[in-house]
Design a protein around this motif. Structure first.
Motif, PDB file in Angstrom:
ATOM      1  N   GLY A  31       0.818  -1.209   0.000  1.00  0.00           N
ATOM      2  CA  GLY A  31       0.000   0.000   0.000  1.00  0.00           C
ATOM      3  C   GLY A  31       0.850   1.255   0.000  1.00  0.00           C
ATOM      4  O   GLY A  31       0.551   2.237  -0.691  1.00  0.00           O
ATOM      5  N   LEU A  32       1.935   1.241   0.773  1.00  0.00           N
ATOM      6  CA  LEU A  32       2.858   2.378   0.799  1.00  0.00           C
ATOM      7  C   LEU A  32       3.541   2.584  -0.552  1.00  0.00           C
ATOM      8  O   LEU A  32       3.844   3.710  -0.946  1.00  0.00           O
ATOM      9  N   ARG A  33       3.778   1.494  -1.271  1.00  0.00           N
ATOM     10  CA  ARG A  33       4.350   1.638  -2.616  1.00  0.00           C
ATOM     11  C   ARG A  33       3.409   2.434  -3.515  1.00  0.00           C
ATOM     12  O   ARG A  33       3.839   3.338  -4.247  1.00  0.00           O
ATOM     13  N   PHE A  34       2.126   2.141  -3.434  1.00  0.00           N
ATOM     14  CA  PHE A  34       1.149   2.896  -4.218  1.00  0.00           C
ATOM     15  C   PHE A  34       1.112   4.361  -3.783  1.00  0.00           C
ATOM     16  O   PHE A  34       1.026   5.261  -4.613  1.00  0.00           O
ATOM     17  N   TYR A  79       9.938   5.310  -1.985  1.00  0.00           N
ATOM     18  CA  TYR A  79       9.917   4.272  -3.020  1.00  0.00           C
ATOM     19  C   TYR A  79      11.244   3.517  -3.049  1.00  0.00           C
ATOM     20  O   TYR A  79      11.273   2.285  -3.175  1.00  0.00           O
ATOM     21  N   ARG A  80      12.344   4.252  -2.900  1.00  0.00           N
ATOM     22  CA  ARG A  80      13.666   3.618  -2.883  1.00  0.00           C
ATOM     23  C   ARG A  80      13.812   2.687  -1.675  1.00  0.00           C
ATOM     24  O   ARG A  80      14.369   1.594  -1.771  1.00  0.00           O
ATOM     25  N   GLY A  81      13.287   3.114  -0.518  1.00  0.00           N
ATOM     26  CA  GLY A  81      13.333   2.269   0.669  1.00  0.00           C
ATOM     27  C   GLY A  81      12.539   0.987   0.503  1.00  0.00           C
ATOM     28  O   GLY A  81      12.897  -0.061   1.039  1.00  0.00           O
ATOM     29  N   LEU A  82      11.455   1.071  -0.290  1.00  0.00           N
ATOM     30  CA  LEU A  82      10.609  -0.102  -0.498  1.00  0.00           C
ATOM     31  C   LEU A  82      11.144  -1.031  -1.583  1.00  0.00           C
ATOM     32  O   LEU A  82      11.064  -2.253  -1.468  1.00  0.00           O
ATOM     33  N   THR A  83      11.688  -0.464  -2.653  1.00  0.00           N
ATOM     34  CA  THR A  83      11.997  -1.253  -3.850  1.00  0.00           C
ATOM     35  C   THR A  83      13.455  -1.199  -4.273  1.00  0.00           C
ATOM     36  O   THR A  83      13.860  -1.963  -5.147  1.00  0.00           O
ATOM     37  N   ASP A  84      14.225  -0.259  -3.710  1.00  0.00           N
ATOM     38  CA  ASP A  84      15.592   0.008  -4.148  1.00  0.00           C
ATOM     39  C   ASP A  84      15.617   0.478  -5.604  1.00  0.00           C
ATOM     40  O   ASP A  84      16.629   0.348  -6.303  1.00  0.00           O
ATOM     41  N   THR A 107      14.080  -4.408   2.453  1.00  0.00           N
ATOM     42  CA  THR A 107      13.792  -2.975   2.358  1.00  0.00           C
ATOM     43  C   THR A 107      14.953  -2.181   2.941  1.00  0.00           C
ATOM     44  O   THR A 107      15.817  -2.715   3.634  1.00  0.00           O
ATOM     45  N   GLY A 108      14.970  -0.885   2.647  1.00  0.00           N
ATOM     46  CA  GLY A 108      16.039  -0.020   3.128  1.00  0.00           C
ATOM     47  C   GLY A 108      15.555   0.937   4.205  1.00  0.00           C
ATOM     48  O   GLY A 108      14.439   0.822   4.725  1.00  0.00           O
ATOM     49  N   GLU A 109      16.389   1.904   4.508  1.00  0.00           N
ATOM     50  CA  GLU A 109      16.055   2.921   5.498  1.00  0.00           C
ATOM     51  C   GLU A 109      15.421   4.122   4.797  1.00  0.00           C
ATOM     52  O   GLU A 109      15.848   4.530   3.724  1.00  0.00           O
ATOM     53  N   ILE A 110      14.411   4.702   5.422  1.00  0.00           N
ATOM     54  CA  ILE A 110      13.781   5.900   4.840  1.00  0.00           C
ATOM     55  C   ILE A 110      13.973   7.136   5.716  1.00  0.00           C
ATOM     56  O   ILE A 110      13.690   8.256   5.278  1.00  0.00           O
TER      57      ILE A 110
END
Length: 636
Positions: free
Chosen positions: A446-449, A466-471, A494-497
């Motif tokens: 949902g956050l990606r959307f 988006y980068r934190g979710l998908t790189d 996932t990464g750090e936001i």
């Protein structure tokens, strides 16, 4: 919006200090450009500076600079602001560009050869500040009716564009193309002007001996063209020398402030008609940002500096505020309190807290990796995927606030989804491990959307999310290709936001309303009528049906609700009904409004009408209809 999308801002007068109004128009264009690029359309986004004219020349002399050096220096003010605001224009035009000057002269020569430009003697009052002639009936006490400065009597020969020939053709064009001028109130304004005023011919030159800083007339070197004729052509000239693709014209959207509506709707349109060129598809004239109801201006000293706001609050927060706070097209009253309120409530609490909670729980329960869900949450999937078509349609109408409302419905749903499913409870039992995987995957997807849909509005923070979710790099995605549920992937690290939107802590206490506003929360429905009126008095009141398109509580008030209504045209009405209705209950209702009431400010928010309601000891009830009636129908 299929295929190509060509969006323009006005070219900003280089002598101006960049202010929040300049930022407003340009960010609007940037949102549209970014969104259309994400939709796979070819986009050309043009902005720039207007650099000719007497004021520029005199300012350069006062600074001890040549006009060229002066404009080179001032032009950087706007370029710097666009960099700070993350504006992604494809071209920046200057009216001193050699390529632009050559095209202006080519078009002038073409019109002259066709007999569309003639030379006449002219006498009138001239305002140097506005670079404009006025007639005797316009001028009072030898002062300009616009700026109040002294004018001088000038008699000279000048060149005129025969604009009067195109009066009827322009009226027919506007009538036959309902969407060519927006919002509808501006279209009606232009048609009203054309119905009550016969178009005259347009003075388009100044003698070189009086003004040398301009584009020389190709057929008479003793004259330069007047700044408007030069400036307006930029929208066309840039397509020929600022882009490899020469086929951009006509523009999809011209964005302008309402103060230059007539110039674009009348001057520019008739120029194009005379040149036998297609007119822009849409001209949208938006409202102003005011300060305590007064238009911002350098002379008044109430200009809001966008550089300072970006420094203090960040570009994304400013971009969001400008388009969430007020429907595009209406005036908005700026206050720092309202900006901070939006940051703390919408961005820090609603969105920022949602993201930080979700990432924290994913790290805690699944080491930061997206789990494999046991099921698909159909309601959340349908909501997420369905928003794209709505945003596309709303942004085609430049309804930025409504588009944000649709996106915020997803943000609100995700927050409620956490509270309902309580992942911290699910994590305590092996029996609910499958449900936990589904919940956490659904939250991250949902956050990606959310990041995809909000990126045109807040590019830096949403690129980070988006980068934190998908790189991945959100700037290169095609929305149609990535707006399918389930593309986040499973077992993805996932990464750090970081903290997307830090809360603004302020010691300042809200100021009590001024005496004039002390009665602003009185219910509009509670009117003490004691005098008898006759039918003539009643006939002055115009009642219309209005459908509520959007509703939102006015910050700082427990009664006032700001309604965006369709009453045959879109308008904003503020009603004191917040103790009896929630905003959600009002959307979709057809109510009755007083449509010709003088606009008034209620707690700093302009109300363009009054909603009718009845009250008794049990409370208050809106006056509605017992069957469907179209918006804008007269109530008799």
């Amino acid at each position: 919006m299929e295929g190509k999308f060509y969006i323009t801002t006005p070219i900003y007068y280089v002598n101006d200090v960049p202010h929040i109004g300049h930022a407003y128009t340009t960010v609007a264009a940037d949102i549209l450009a970014r969104f259309n690029r994400m939709m796979g359309r070819s986009v050309f986004f043009l902005t720039g500076t207007d650099e000719h004219g007497q004021k520029v020349f005199k300012a350069a002399q006062a600074a001890g600079l040549s006009a060229h050096d002066h404009t080179d220096k001032l032009c950087e003010n706007f370029k710097n602001l666009w960099t700070r605001l993350d504006i992604t224009h494809d071209a920046f035009i200057r009216t001193t560009d050699k390529g632009h000057i050559e095209i202006v002269q080519e078009l002038l020569q073409r019109l002259y050869d066709k007999g569309e430009i003639v030379k006449r003697r002219y006498e009138g009052w001239y305002c140097t500040h506005d670079e404009r002639f006025w007639t005797d009936k316009d001028v009072k006490d030898r002062n300009c009716p616009d700026c109040g400065r002294a004018v001088e009597k000038i008699e000279e020969e000048n060149y005129f564009f025969l604009m009067s020939k195109y009066h009827e053709a322009l009226v027919n064009h506007i009538k036959n193309n309902p969407g060519c001028i927006m919002p509808e109130s501006r279209r009606n304004e232009v048609l009203g002007f054309l119905r009550t005023n016969a178009l005259g011919d347009l003075c388009i030159s100044r003698p070189h001996q009086r003004l040398s800083w301009g584009v020389p007339m190709p057929f008479d070197k003793g004259y330069v063209t007047y700044v408007w004729f030069d400036a307006l052509i930029n929208y066309y000239s840039a397509t020929l020398y600022k882009s490899e693709n020469k086929a951009w014209w006509p523009a999809s959207v011209h964005l302008v402030g309402k103060d230059i509506l007539t110039t674009h709707a009348v001057f520019w349109s008739t120029m194009l008609m005379a040149l036998e060129m297609p007119l822009p598809e849409r001209l949208f004239a938006h409202g102003w940002w005011t300060m305590e109801g007064q238009k911002m201006s350098k002379s008044v000293g109430n200009v809001v500096d966008p550089f300072e706001l970006i420094q203090r609050f960040g570009a994304d927060a400013l971009r969001y505020f400008l388009f969430r706070e007020v429907p595009f097209g209406l005036d908005g009253d700026y206050s720092e309190g309202a900006l901070i309120g939006r940051i703390n409530t919408d961005l820090a609490n609603d969105l920022g807290n949602l993201a930080s909670r979700s990432f924290a729980m994913l790290n805690k329960y699944f080491d930061g990796k997206t789990p494999n869900p046991d099921a698909v949450e159909i309601e959340l999937k349908t909501l997420s995927e369905g928003i794209l078509l709505k945003i596309d349609a709303l942004l085609e109408e430049l309804a930025f606030q409504k588009a944000l409302d649709e996106i915020w419905a997803l943000v609100t749903y995700l927050n409620k989804y956490i509270d309902t499913n309580k992942p911290w409870v699910l994590a305590k039992s092996k029996e609910t491990e499958g449900k936990l995987r589904t919940v956490m995957y659904s939250l991250m997807e949902g956050l990606r959307f959310v990041s995809l849909y909000l990126y045109p509005f807040m590019p830096k923070s949403m690129a980070a999310l988006y980068r934190g979710l998908t790189d991945g790099d959100i700037a290169n995605v095609n929305l149609k290709a990535v707006s399918t549920w389930g593309l986040l992937g499973k077992d993805k690290q996932t990464g750090e936001i970081g903290q997307l939107f830090p809360r603004i802590d302020t010691e300042a206490k809200p100021q009590p309303p001024k005496a004039a506003a002390a009665t602003s929360e009185k219910d509009e429905g509670q009117m003490n009528i004691t005098d008898i009126i006759d039918i003539a008095d009643f006939a002055k009141v115009k009642l219309k049906t209005a459908r509520v398109l959007a509703a939102e509580a006015v910050k700082g008030s427990n009664k006032l609700i700001r309604l965006t209504v369709d009453s045959g045209e879109q308008r904003q009405v503020v009603a004191g009904i917040g103790k009896h209705y929630t905003p959600e209950q009002l959307v979709g209702k057809t109510v009755v409004i007083v449509a010709n009431l003088k606009p008034a400010k209620l707690m700093g928010v302009e109300s363009q009408g009054m909603v009718l309601a009845a009250s008794d000891s049990e409370g208050l009830a809106l006056i509605t209809l017992d069957r469907e009636i179209p918006p804008g129908a007269q109530v008799k």
